[in-house]
Write an enzyme that holds these catalytic residues in place. Structure first.
Site, short mmCIF file in Angstrom:
data_model
loop_
_atom_site.label_atom_id
_atom_site.label_comp_id
_atom_site.label_asym_id
_atom_site.label_seq_id
_atom_site.Cartn_x
_atom_site.Cartn_y
_atom_site.Cartn_z
N LYS A 147 -11.11 -3.42 -0.84
CA LYS A 147 -11.13 -1.97 -0.60
C LYS A 147 -12.45 -1.35 -1.05
CE LYS A 147 -6.66 -1.05 0.65
NZ LYS A 147 -5.63 -0.11 0.94
N LYS A 229 -4.28 -8.56 8.38
CA LYS A 229 -2.89 -8.08 8.46
C LYS A 229 -2.86 -6.70 9.13
CE LYS A 229 -2.35 -5.55 4.14
NZ LYS A 229 -1.28 -4.74 3.67
N LYS A 232 -1.88 0.31 7.70
CA LYS A 232 -1.82 1.73 8.10
C LYS A 232 -3.21 2.29 8.29
CE LYS A 232 1.70 2.59 4.71
NZ LYS A 232 0.97 2.10 3.54
#
Ligand code: AQP
Length: 369
Positions: A147, A229, A232
């Site tokens: 991230k 994966k 969202k």
């Protein structure tokens, strides 16, 4: 509209879960106390839920709830602030997520849902645990590495995220945490911090055990790039099927899903990740094994197979979409659900923090008015 019981396929929960073996940090052998079984799970209000969140988390929670487990769920709004966000959008996402959980079959009489920020003790325990956690340990966690690569300015909150996650779990004295494979190392940290705290201050927290799905539900892959994966926050909305997709959108996304140049329908995640992802999703939709899906699709090429999968997904998701829309029309009801959840969670949080403060030596004014 179909009843919820039609949406939730009963499973033998024991058959579908594994507790990873051979992970030393999770070993509960040294733990003298037998803790009552309690399951906690959280989900971030970072956007509309996709089928990865559904199969990897929400459907499992409903199955556990139906098999009589003691489950509590929280909307991890404090976690969702670790990446750039808009307040108005966050508020909307919280309602949307609450409505989605209810539409998917969470029954708050059995499974309370609370909003993390309504229990301030989570942040308080996070601070206490951060004083037991080294920066070296946090810097090795993969989610931080991934991230932080996405943003220019890396805020401390992103670095501290796993400590807050540990606080969420320990606060409620959970013994088991259902999770995807991506979460394992973070749960290892929570177990480690429970051990450090117990050793230093006395037995206070259970050592949690992760529960990982044995099937493809642990990692539903992106429809545009099966090496990643479904997420969202993936910038491509074609990469995921969301729980509010219309039938037309589902058909379009499945039709465009990346496969390969072989037309047969087979399940070989390593060599054919794209088509195997579709087969894995289909197996979850139909509650059968991937091999059964391949056997049923022998006569089909991948193009025709995608049409079958799309229709099966529409049958599963459309009743949920309609329910989400109904729940979203009644914000007062959604508020009342989160308020009830907060009241349940607050009781445990107050008791845990009273105990924690007394153990760490800061309970000086506890008995003063
Ligand atoms: N693709 C996935 N396959 C299976 N399970 C998944 N989960 C997430 N993606 C998949 C599981 O969903 C739960 C809630 O996740 P979260 O919202 O707390 O955060 P996340 O794992 O980071 O989910 P996203 O969708 O990727 O959100 P963003 O983009 O905001 O980071 C967890 O149990 C997770 O394992």
């Amino acid at each position: 509209m179909r009843g919820l019981s039609a949406l939730v396929k009963p499973i033998n929960a024991c058959q579908k879960w594994i507790v990873p073996a051979g992970i030393t940090h999770f070993s509960t052998k040294a733990q003298p106390k037998q803790w009552p079984r309690k399951i906690i799970s959280g989900i971030q209000p970072t956007g509309v839920l996709h089928i990865g969140n559904y199969f990897g988390a929400v459907q499992r929670w409903v199955q556990m709830q139906e098999s009589g487990e003691n489950v509590i769920i929280f909307l991890a709004d404090l976690h969702s602030m670790t990446m750039p966000y808009e307040p108005a959008q966050l508020r909307e996402n919280i309602y949307e997520l609450t409505a989605t959980l209810l539409a998917c079959g969470i029954d708050t009489k059995k499974t309370p849902i609370f909003l993390q920020s309504t229990i301030p003790q989570h942040a308080e325990l996070c601070w206490i645990l951060s004083c037991l956690c080294t920066m070296l340990r946090l810097s090795h966690l993969p989610q931080f590495k991934e991230k932080s690569a996405e943003v220019k300015d890396i805020y401390t909150g992103l670095f501290m995220y796993p400590v807050l996650q540990a606080a969420d779990i320990l606060m409620h004295k959970a013994t088991h945490v259902p999770c995807g494979e991506d979460q394992l190392q973070q749960l290892q940290l929570a177990a480690h911090l429970a051990k450090v705290f117990n050793t230093k201050f006395g037995e206070t927290f259970p050592i949690i055990e992760p529960m990982i799905g044995q099937d493809a539900s642990g990692r539903i892959r992106s429809l545009r790039d099966p090496s990643k994966k479904q997420s969202k926050s993936d910038p491509s909305d074609q990469s995921r099927i969301i729980m509010r997709d219309s039938p037309a959108a589902i058909r379009k996304k499945i039709k465009r899903a990346i496969t390969d140049f072989t037309s047969e329908v087979t399940y070989d995640p390593e060599n054919r990740p794209g088509v195997s992802n579709l087969v894995g999703i289909h197996a979850l939709v139909k509650n059968v094994s991937p091999q059964e899906i391949c056997d049923q699709s022998k006569e089909l090429d991948t193009g025709k197979y995608k049409l079958v999968l799309a229709e099966d997904l529409v049958s599963l998701l459309d009743p949920i979409r309609l329910k989400i829309e109904d729940y979203l029309k009644n914000r007062d009801y959604l508020d009342s659900v989160l308020k009830e959840g907060r009241d349940v969670a607050a009781q445990t949080a107050e008791a845990t923090m009273k105990e924690v403060k007394s153990r760490i030596g800061v309970n000086i004014l506890q008995n003063c008015r």
